[in-house]
Design an enzyme around this catalytic site. Structure first.
Site: not given
Length: 161
Positions: A91, A98-100
């Site tokens: 992620h 950041i893929c959050l």
């Protein structure tokens, strides 16, 4: 964030300044475990050292987060990226994005820098494999001109990592 966009961003509102000063004092009194704020005179950009949690794929590894606060923080989420080298994680893109979900669609003004850091460490700690996201090369290529991760339309589909 590119240096040109960093210099052109708007100054923090009074509410944002007050909130960040309060968070900074709280951080100094009770820092989240595994994190160290690198002190600078810039309240609008924090650099935070992240230490991988014991017993995880990132044990004994250290990374740096850059947190850029928008004019209307905390009503608007900060931009949070890893500085190079970014950790290998499904992620986290090689450019540090950041893929959050809490950094974008699920942001709440009740969140703090500390809670964001703890969520990022939790995400790192739950990884079972060190690898870039499947679409890393395409995504990074599309971000070459200093595109902010906040301009990305993220698809949050994998909560197993």
């Amino acid at each position: 964030m590119s240096s040109s966009s960093a210099s052109s961003r708007k100054a923090l509102s009074k509410i944002a300044c007050n909130r960040l000063q309060k968070e900074l004092v709280e951080w100094q009194v009770n820092p989240p475990s595994g994190f160290k704020h690198k002190v600078t005179d810039n309240l609008q950009r924090w650099v935070i050292e992240v230490n991988g949690a014991a017993g995880t794929l990132y044990t004994n590894e250290t990374y740096q987060l850059q947190v850029d606060f928008p004019e209307h923080y905390p009503m608007e989420a900060p931009q949070v990226i890893f500085l190079q080298p970014a950790p290998l994680h499904p992620h986290i893109y090689s450019n540090g994005h950041i893929c959050l979900d809490i950094l974008y669609d699920s942001w709440s003004p009740a969140m703090t820098v500390s809670s964001v850091c703890i969520s990022i460490l939790s995400m790192l700690s739950s990884a079972t494999v060190k690898q870039c996201p499947e679409d890393n090369d395409r995504y990074v290529k599309n971000c070459r001109n200093g595109r902010s991760p906040k301009q990305t339309r993220w698809w949050f589909h994998d909560d197993k990592v």
